[in-house]
Design a protein around this motif. Structure first.
Motif, mmCIF file in Angstrom:
data_model
loop_
_atom_site.group_PDB
_atom_site.id
_atom_site.type_symbol
_atom_site.label_atom_id
_atom_site.label_comp_id
_atom_site.label_asym_id
_atom_site.label_seq_id
_atom_site.Cartn_x
_atom_site.Cartn_y
_atom_site.Cartn_z
ATOM 1 N N GLU A 2 6.196 -10.817 4.597
ATOM 2 C CA GLU A 2 7.433 -10.582 5.000
ATOM 3 C C GLU A 2 8.165 -8.913 4.749
ATOM 4 O O GLU A 2 7.679 -8.090 3.199
ATOM 5 C CB GLU A 2 8.082 -11.634 4.960
ATOM 6 N N THR A 3 8.620 -8.165 5.729
ATOM 7 C CA THR A 3 9.505 -6.755 4.823
ATOM 8 C C THR A 3 11.542 -6.989 5.308
ATOM 9 O O THR A 3 11.513 -7.514 6.772
ATOM 10 C CB THR A 3 8.891 -5.626 5.181
ATOM 11 N N SER A 4 11.813 -6.955 4.921
ATOM 12 C CA SER A 4 13.089 -6.898 4.977
ATOM 13 C C SER A 4 13.212 -6.119 6.522
ATOM 14 O O SER A 4 12.731 -4.959 6.834
ATOM 15 C CB SER A 4 14.498 -6.344 4.288
ATOM 16 N N ASP A 7 13.527 -1.710 4.427
ATOM 17 C CA ASP A 7 11.842 -1.149 4.543
ATOM 18 C C ASP A 7 11.286 -1.548 5.520
ATOM 19 O O ASP A 7 10.458 -0.451 6.042
ATOM 20 C CB ASP A 7 11.026 -2.923 3.708
ATOM 21 N N THR A 8 10.967 -2.217 6.663
ATOM 22 C CA THR A 8 10.322 -2.096 7.782
ATOM 23 C C THR A 8 11.244 -0.610 8.332
ATOM 24 O O THR A 8 9.853 0.072 8.903
ATOM 25 C CB THR A 8 10.906 -3.172 8.750
ATOM 26 N N PHE A 90 2.108 0.350 1.640
ATOM 27 C CA PHE A 90 3.288 -0.470 1.288
ATOM 28 C C PHE A 90 2.562 -1.803 1.003
ATOM 29 O O PHE A 90 3.126 -2.416 0.390
ATOM 30 C CB PHE A 90 4.148 -0.066 2.389
ATOM 31 N N PHE A 91 1.156 -1.672 1.828
ATOM 32 C CA PHE A 91 1.028 -3.291 1.229
ATOM 33 C C PHE A 91 -0.334 -3.990 0.776
ATOM 34 O O PHE A 91 -0.811 -5.000 1.178
ATOM 35 C CB PHE A 91 0.728 -3.895 3.479
#
Length: 185
Positions: A2-4, A7-8, A90-91
């Motif tokens: 999940e990203t905001s 952030d996305t 990022f992930f």
């Protein structure tokens, strides 16, 4: 993960900037004075080179359409290298994901290229219904490497062109990530 929304947007902006820089490099290198021909040309014209006359096959055809620009480096491989490097930043690399067949109505060309129609008129890939065709990857770098290899298997690129492409993509990604032109994450 999940990203905001913020952030996305940052991740996609970084990815797009990386890909744009990567393609600038790709096209600059492809049209350098020492550009390299595609496998189809080298196989069909092997008789013109010393030591490869026995490899000549004027009827050899790659598995896919050959682009009408030089082989080296592979743009698809650069894209895979750049995207996997940015997303892993990022992930993390150990991201499991599944890619499925495109059932979108506009995906007919791909669907028709991959499928057969059985006796009942149902589209399938080697006996598996099209909507069940998928592949699961356990990390981003393995998926990128498979994308790179697909260009060799299709007959569009030589191995060295795909290796250079994926390395270039990762190096451009690291440069963009290190310089943070879009600010810090």
């Amino acid at each position: 993960a999940e990203t905001s929304l913020e952030d996305t947007a940052y991740i996609f902006s970084t990815l797009n900037l990386t890909l744009a820089d990567g393609f600038i490099n790709i096209w600059d290198i492809k049209w350098d004075d020492d550009y390299f021909w595609r496998p189809v040309s080298s196989v069909r014209q092997a008789d013109e080179l010393t030591g490869t006359q026995d490899l000549d096959d004027d009827l050899w055809t790659p598995r896919q359409f050959t682009p009408q620009h030089p082989c080296h480096p592979s743009g698809t491989s650069m894209t895979a290298g750049a995207a996997s490097q940015v997303l892993a930043n990022f992930f993390g690399d150990d991201v499991e994901f599944t890619v499925g067949a495109d059932l979108h109505p506009n995906g007919n060309r791909l669907r028709n290229a991959l499928t057969d129609t059985d006796d009942d008129g149902i589209k399938d890939v080697n006996g598996t219904p099209l909507d069940e065709v998928s592949k699961t990857y356990t990390n981003l770098f393995d998926a990128a490497d498979e994308a790179r290899l697909s260009r060799i298997y299709s007959g569009a690129h030589f191995r060295f062109a795909t290796e250079t492409g994926i390395t270039l993509g990762r190096e451009v990604a690291n440069f963009v990530l290190d310089t943070a032109p879009l600010g810090e994450f």
